[in-house]
Design an enzyme around this catalytic site. Structure first.
Site, PDB file in Angstrom:
ATOM      1  N   TYR A 288      -2.291  -0.297  11.098  1.00  0.00           N
ATOM      2  CA  TYR A 288      -1.737  -0.845   9.673  1.00  0.00           C
ATOM      3  C   TYR A 288      -0.848  -0.711   8.939  1.00  0.00           C
ATOM      4  CZ  TYR A 288      -3.556  -2.027   5.128  1.00  0.00           C
ATOM      5  OH  TYR A 288      -3.334  -1.990   3.447  1.00  0.00           O
TER       6      TYR A 288
ATOM      7  N   THR B  88       0.936  -1.477  -0.368  1.00  0.00           N
ATOM      8  CA  THR B  88      -0.121  -0.357  -0.281  1.00  0.00           C
ATOM      9  C   THR B  88       0.513   0.983  -0.075  1.00  0.00           C
ATOM     10  OG1 THR B  88      -1.290   1.447   1.397  1.00  0.00           O
ATOM     11  CG2 THR B  88       0.457  -0.120   2.414  1.00  0.00           C
ATOM     12  N   ASP B  89       0.513   2.434  -0.719  1.00  0.00           N
ATOM     13  CA  ASP B  89       1.165   3.841   0.049  1.00  0.00           C
ATOM     14  C   ASP B  89       1.020   3.942   1.032  1.00  0.00           C
ATOM     15  OD1 ASP B  89      -1.727   4.308   0.020  1.00  0.00           O
ATOM     16  OD2 ASP B  89      -2.069   5.637  -1.753  1.00  0.00           O
ATOM     17  N   GLU B  90       0.224   3.433   1.945  1.00  0.00           N
ATOM     18  CA  GLU B  90      -0.324   4.063   3.354  1.00  0.00           C
ATOM     19  C   GLU B  90       1.521   3.627   3.828  1.00  0.00           C
ATOM     20  OE1 GLU B  90      -3.191   3.918   5.410  1.00  0.00           O
ATOM     21  OE2 GLU B  90      -4.590   3.422   3.838  1.00  0.00           O
TER      22      GLU B  90
ATOM     23  N   LYS C 230       2.222  -2.751   7.407  1.00  0.00           N
ATOM     24  CA  LYS C 230       2.203  -3.335   6.082  1.00  0.00           C
ATOM     25  C   LYS C 230       3.883  -2.983   5.810  1.00  0.00           C
ATOM     26  CE  LYS C 230       0.238  -4.702   3.274  1.00  0.00           C
ATOM     27  NZ  LYS C 230      -0.622  -5.639   2.466  1.00  0.00           N
TER      28      LYS C 230
ATOM     29  N   TYR D 226     -14.969  11.910   8.180  1.00  0.00           N
ATOM     30  CA  TYR D 226     -14.064  12.273   9.311  1.00  0.00           C
ATOM     31  C   TYR D 226     -13.638  13.527   9.708  1.00  0.00           C
ATOM     32  CZ  TYR D 226     -14.071   7.104  10.123  1.00  0.00           C
ATOM     33  OH  TYR D 226     -14.091   5.701  10.527  1.00  0.00           O
TER      34      TYR D 226
HETATM   35  P1  NAD Z   1     -10.122  -7.016   2.236  1.00  0.00           P
HETATM   36  O1  NAD Z   1      -9.404  -7.106   3.919  1.00  0.00           O
HETATM   37  O2  NAD Z   1     -10.559  -6.694   1.821  1.00  0.00           O
HETATM   38  O3  NAD Z   1      -9.308  -9.568   2.166  1.00  0.00           O
HETATM   39  C1  NAD Z   1      -8.104  -9.645   3.047  1.00  0.00           C
HETATM   40  C2  NAD Z   1      -8.315 -11.060   2.533  1.00  0.00           C
HETATM   41  O4  NAD Z   1      -7.439 -11.586   2.889  1.00  0.00           O
HETATM   42  C3  NAD Z   1      -9.740 -11.538   3.233  1.00  0.00           C
HETATM   43  O5  NAD Z   1     -10.464 -12.658   2.240  1.00  0.00           O
HETATM   44  C4  NAD Z   1      -9.169 -12.282   4.400  1.00  0.00           C
HETATM   45  O6  NAD Z   1     -10.312 -13.310   4.563  1.00  0.00           O
HETATM   46  C5  NAD Z   1      -7.937 -13.299   4.177  1.00  0.00           C
HETATM   47  N1  NAD Z   1      -7.162 -12.933   5.008  1.00  0.00           N
HETATM   48  C6  NAD Z   1      -6.861 -12.309   6.205  1.00  0.00           C
HETATM   49  N2  NAD Z   1      -6.248 -12.816   6.738  1.00  0.00           N
HETATM   50  C7  NAD Z   1      -5.484 -13.876   6.695  1.00  0.00           C
HETATM   51  C8  NAD Z   1      -4.848 -15.601   6.578  1.00  0.00           C
HETATM   52  N3  NAD Z   1      -4.244 -14.921   7.742  1.00  0.00           N
HETATM   53  N4  NAD Z   1      -4.415 -15.781   6.030  1.00  0.00           N
HETATM   54  C9  NAD Z   1      -5.237 -16.186   4.465  1.00  0.00           C
HETATM   55  N5  NAD Z   1      -5.984 -14.956   4.609  1.00  0.00           N
HETATM   56  C10 NAD Z   1      -6.278 -14.112   5.332  1.00  0.00           C
HETATM   57  O7  NAD Z   1      -8.460  -6.769   2.333  1.00  0.00           O
HETATM   58  P2  NAD Z   1      -8.319  -5.813   0.712  1.00  0.00           P
HETATM   59  O8  NAD Z   1      -8.743  -4.105   0.880  1.00  0.00           O
HETATM   60  O9  NAD Z   1      -8.586  -6.368  -0.183  1.00  0.00           O
HETATM   61  O10 NAD Z   1      -6.736  -5.968   0.392  1.00  0.00           O
HETATM   62  C11 NAD Z   1      -5.861  -6.971  -0.247  1.00  0.00           C
HETATM   63  C12 NAD Z   1      -4.537  -6.257  -0.221  1.00  0.00           C
HETATM   64  O11 NAD Z   1      -4.596  -5.472  -1.190  1.00  0.00           O
HETATM   65  C13 NAD Z   1      -4.131  -6.155   1.486  1.00  0.00           C
HETATM   66  O12 NAD Z   1      -2.407  -6.493   1.511  1.00  0.00           O
HETATM   67  C14 NAD Z   1      -4.093  -4.792   1.479  1.00  0.00           C
HETATM   68  O13 NAD Z   1      -3.196  -4.241   2.342  1.00  0.00           O
HETATM   69  C15 NAD Z   1      -3.789  -3.862  -0.222  1.00  0.00           C
HETATM   70  N6  NAD Z   1      -3.969  -2.736  -0.376  1.00  0.00           N
HETATM   71  C16 NAD Z   1      -5.602  -2.516  -0.348  1.00  0.00           C
HETATM   72  C17 NAD Z   1      -6.123  -1.444  -1.172  1.00  0.00           C
HETATM   73  C18 NAD Z   1      -7.676  -0.592  -0.959  1.00  0.00           C
HETATM   74  O14 NAD Z   1      -7.851   0.131  -1.117  1.00  0.00           O
HETATM   75  N7  NAD Z   1      -8.619  -1.506  -0.398  1.00  0.00           N
HETATM   76  C19 NAD Z   1      -4.787  -0.472  -1.754  1.00  0.00           C
HETATM   77  C20 NAD Z   1      -3.384  -1.010  -1.463  1.00  0.00           C
HETATM   78  C21 NAD Z   1      -3.104  -2.174  -1.155  1.00  0.00           C
HETATM   79  O1  DAU Z   2      -4.013   4.089   0.801  1.00  0.00           O
HETATM   80  C1  DAU Z   2      -4.256   2.593   0.160  1.00  0.00           C
HETATM   81  C2  DAU Z   2      -5.737   2.373   1.911  1.00  0.00           C
HETATM   82  O2  DAU Z   2      -6.401   2.741   1.121  1.00  0.00           O
HETATM   83  C3  DAU Z   2      -5.209   0.812   1.765  1.00  0.00           C
HETATM   84  O3  DAU Z   2      -3.815   0.327   2.162  1.00  0.00           O
HETATM   85  C4  DAU Z   2      -6.672   0.755   2.408  1.00  0.00           C
HETATM   86  O4  DAU Z   2      -5.873  -1.503   3.079  1.00  0.00           O
HETATM   87  C5  DAU Z   2      -7.372   0.934   2.529  1.00  0.00           C
HETATM   88  O5  DAU Z   2      -8.110   0.544   3.569  1.00  0.00           O
HETATM   89  C6  DAU Z   2      -7.296   2.480   2.507  1.00  0.00           C
HETATM   90  O6  DAU Z   2      -6.969   2.707   3.267  1.00  0.00           O
HETATM   91  P1  DAU Z   2      -7.851   4.275   4.318  1.00  0.00           P
HETATM   92  O7  DAU Z   2      -7.981   4.335   5.467  1.00  0.00           O
HETATM   93  O8  DAU Z   2      -7.545   5.551   3.080  1.00  0.00           O
HETATM   94  O9  DAU Z   2      -9.441   4.107   3.577  1.00  0.00           O
HETATM   95  P2  DAU Z   2     -10.282   3.867   4.266  1.00  0.00           P
HETATM   96  O10 DAU Z   2     -11.912   3.874   2.919  1.00  0.00           O
HETATM   97  O11 DAU Z   2     -10.821   3.537   5.704  1.00  0.00           O
HETATM   98  O12 DAU Z   2     -11.087   5.666   3.636  1.00  0.00           O
HETATM   99  C7  DAU Z   2     -11.001   6.802   3.206  1.00  0.00           C
HETATM  100  C8  DAU Z   2     -10.541   7.904   3.847  1.00  0.00           C
HETATM  101  O13 DAU Z   2     -12.531   8.406   4.406  1.00  0.00           O
HETATM  102  C9  DAU Z   2     -10.020   8.378   4.960  1.00  0.00           C
HETATM  103  O14 DAU Z   2      -9.262   9.826   5.062  1.00  0.00           O
HETATM  104  C10 DAU Z   2     -10.609   7.893   6.235  1.00  0.00           C
HETATM  105  C11 DAU Z   2     -12.015   8.415   5.508  1.00  0.00           C
HETATM  106  N1  DAU Z   2     -13.275   8.175   6.426  1.00  0.00           N
HETATM  107  C12 DAU Z   2     -13.194   6.822   6.115  1.00  0.00           C
HETATM  108  C13 DAU Z   2     -14.654   6.003   6.435  1.00  0.00           C
HETATM  109  C14 DAU Z   2     -14.660   4.795   6.314  1.00  0.00           C
HETATM  110  C15 DAU Z   2     -14.068   8.942   6.881  1.00  0.00           C
HETATM  111  O15 DAU Z   2     -13.820  10.007   6.145  1.00  0.00           O
HETATM  112  N2  DAU Z   2     -15.299   8.008   7.014  1.00  0.00           N
HETATM  113  C16 DAU Z   2     -15.728   6.759   7.379  1.00  0.00           C
HETATM  114  O16 DAU Z   2     -16.657   6.573   7.600  1.00  0.00           O
END
Ligand code: NAD
Ligand code: DAU
Length: 355
Positions: free
Chosen positions: A158, A132-134, A162, A215
């Site tokens: 988190y 992730t970019d985080e 990562k 938020y």
């Molecule tokens: P998600 O939370 O929707 O899915 C995670 C999946 O991993 C689930 O199916 C869960 O059951 C499985 N999992 C969790 N713990 C596990 C374990 N110990 N063993 C096997 N499986 C396990 O997450 P997502 O949003 O699909 O993100 C997937 C990946 O991409 C993550 O590594 C996350 O850090 C990364 N990522 C997410 C975003 C985003 O915006 N969602 C952006 C950049 C990177």
């Molecule tokens: O940047 C990549 C990341 O993006 C991934 O690594 C994470 O897995 C993914 O969850 C996401 O993280 P964020 O914290 O940016 O995503 P989230 O959807 O939780 O929140 C997006 C923005 O919105 C953040 O600034 C917080 C804000 N927010 C979120 C929620 C859930 C609100 O203002 N209200 C809310 O209820």
């Protein structure tokens, strides 16, 4: 075949569906099925013998070792993680276990499998770590977007977990020669995203007539990428990426949260107007900020474009319209993911925030 971990989650499921829509190479999908893992995301693959699903934990070295020996994948793509920042604030332990210890154990199992391989099997093997970019922390308003060389400065449990996993992946390459690739992507949105994250939460709350909890001042910036573009980028890195390299992936779509919420309300006003004629914008509520909330993320995605020829296909306007339409069309999926456990999380995360 390839082995995908976390393939029942949001991005993993989209990746598996897209992979099998564009290739006949089978996928071994390994997922613990936590609250975020949903077999229903993979319903379209029922009866498709190119998809093998195994429930398990990436931290279980023996289980993973048995699967690797039996299925002999040519690549592992690691999506498995705890992924929600707010949950990591309420309970970091699972993030340490899965994202750090789990990645370490997965690397150990993969190393034990890869080391004795010979010839083309050894040369061609890849371990692609999805990150992730985080990990780069928060950007000042006018600072240039994150490049691959940006200093790591994670701010939440988190992102720290990562970051640790990224370092382990790097170390396994430098120390043991494991052929790794790492991708650091910005915020994804699209079908099958669990409604704890901003975009699906806002769509679902709006339709339910609930508050839209923004938020702080809502001026935090994220760089949004349609999930299917993330999947094509990962496929490109897997096929053409240079071993040991990092690729930042982003959509060139920096937007403030409040603007995202307004866009969603505008689309819902058009596609599913409220019966009372009011705009969904009237449901927007500013609530107590997230502790340690990063102000801005932005990805400089020029390396993957220059070296691998990848660019996103969707603009934010086309991607968000598809996403809102998907949530409107998939009400059964939406209803089922809002189980008792989901309600408990909503009460926990939002119950204590002042409006
Ligand atoms: P998600 O939370 O929707 O899915 C995670 C999946 O991993 C689930 O199916 C869960 O059951 C499985 N999992 C969790 N713990 C596990 C374990 N110990 N063993 C096997 N499986 C396990 O997450 P997502 O949003 O699909 O993100 C997937 C990946 O991409 C993550 O590594 C996350 O850090 C990364 N990522 C997410 C975003 C985003 O915006 N969602 C952006 C950049 C990177
Ligand atoms: O940047 C990549 C990341 O993006 C991934 O690594 C994470 O897995 C993914 O969850 C996401 O993280 P964020 O914290 O940016 O995503 P989230 O959807 O939780 O929140 C997006 C923005 O919105 C953040 O600034 C917080 C804000 N927010 C979120 C929620 C859930 C609100 O203002 N209200 C809310 O209820």
């Amino acid at each position: 075949m390839i082995l995908v971990t976390g393939g029942a989650g949001f991005i993993g499921a989209n990746f598996v569906l897209d992979w099998l829509a564009t290739s006949d190479e089978p996928v071994l999908n390994f997922d613990k099925l936590t609250y975020a893992g949903n077999p229903e995301n993979l319903e379209a693959l029922a009866g498709d013998d190119r998809h093998v699903f195994v429930e398990g934990d990436i931290g279980d070295v023996e289980h993973m070792g048995r699967l690797l020996s039996r299925f002999q994948p040519r690549a592992v793509v690691n999506f498995a993680a705890e992924s929600h920042v707010d949950r990591s604030i309420h309970g970091p332990e699972d993030f340490i276990q899965t994202n750090i210890v789990g990645t370490f154990r997965l690397l150990e199992a993969v190393r034990a499998y890869w080391e004795p391989l010979e010839g083309a099997a050894r040369e061609g093997f890849r371990f692609l770590h999805v990150s992730t970019d985080e990990v780069y922390g928060s950007l000042p308003p006018d600072a240039p977007a994150f490049r691959e060389s940006h200093r790591y400065a994670p701010n939440s449990p988190y992102s720290a977990s990562k970051a640790a996993s990224d370092h382990l992946v790097r170390a396994y390459h430098r120390t043991y020669g494991l052929p790794v690739l790492t991708t650091n992507c910005s915020n994804n949105y699209g079908p099958f995203q669990f409604p704890e994250k901003l975009i699906p939460l806002m769509i679902i709350n709006a339709l339910a007539g609930d508050a839209l909890p923004v938020y702080g001042d809502g001026r935090q910036i994220r760089d949004w990428l349609y999930v299917k573009d993330h999947c094509t980028a990962i496929r490109r890195v897997l096929s053409d990426g240079v071993v040991g390299e990092i690729y930042n992936i982003g959509g060139w779509n920096e937007k403030a949260n409040i603007d995202i919420v307004n866009i969603i309300c505008g689309l819902l006003d058009e596609l599913r107007p409220r019966e009372d004629g009011e705009s969904y914008r009237s449901q927007i509520t500013f609530v107590t900020d997230r502790p340690g909330h990063d102000r801005r993320y932005a990805i400089d995605a020029r390396k993957i474009e220059r070296e691998l020829g990848w660019r996103p296909a969707e603009t934010f306007e086309t991607g968000i319209r598809k996403t809102v339409a998907w949530y409107l069309e998939n009400t059964a999926w939406v209803d089922r993911v809002q189980s008792g456990a989901y309600r408990a999380w909503i009460d926990r995360n939002y119950g204590e925030r002042n409006q």
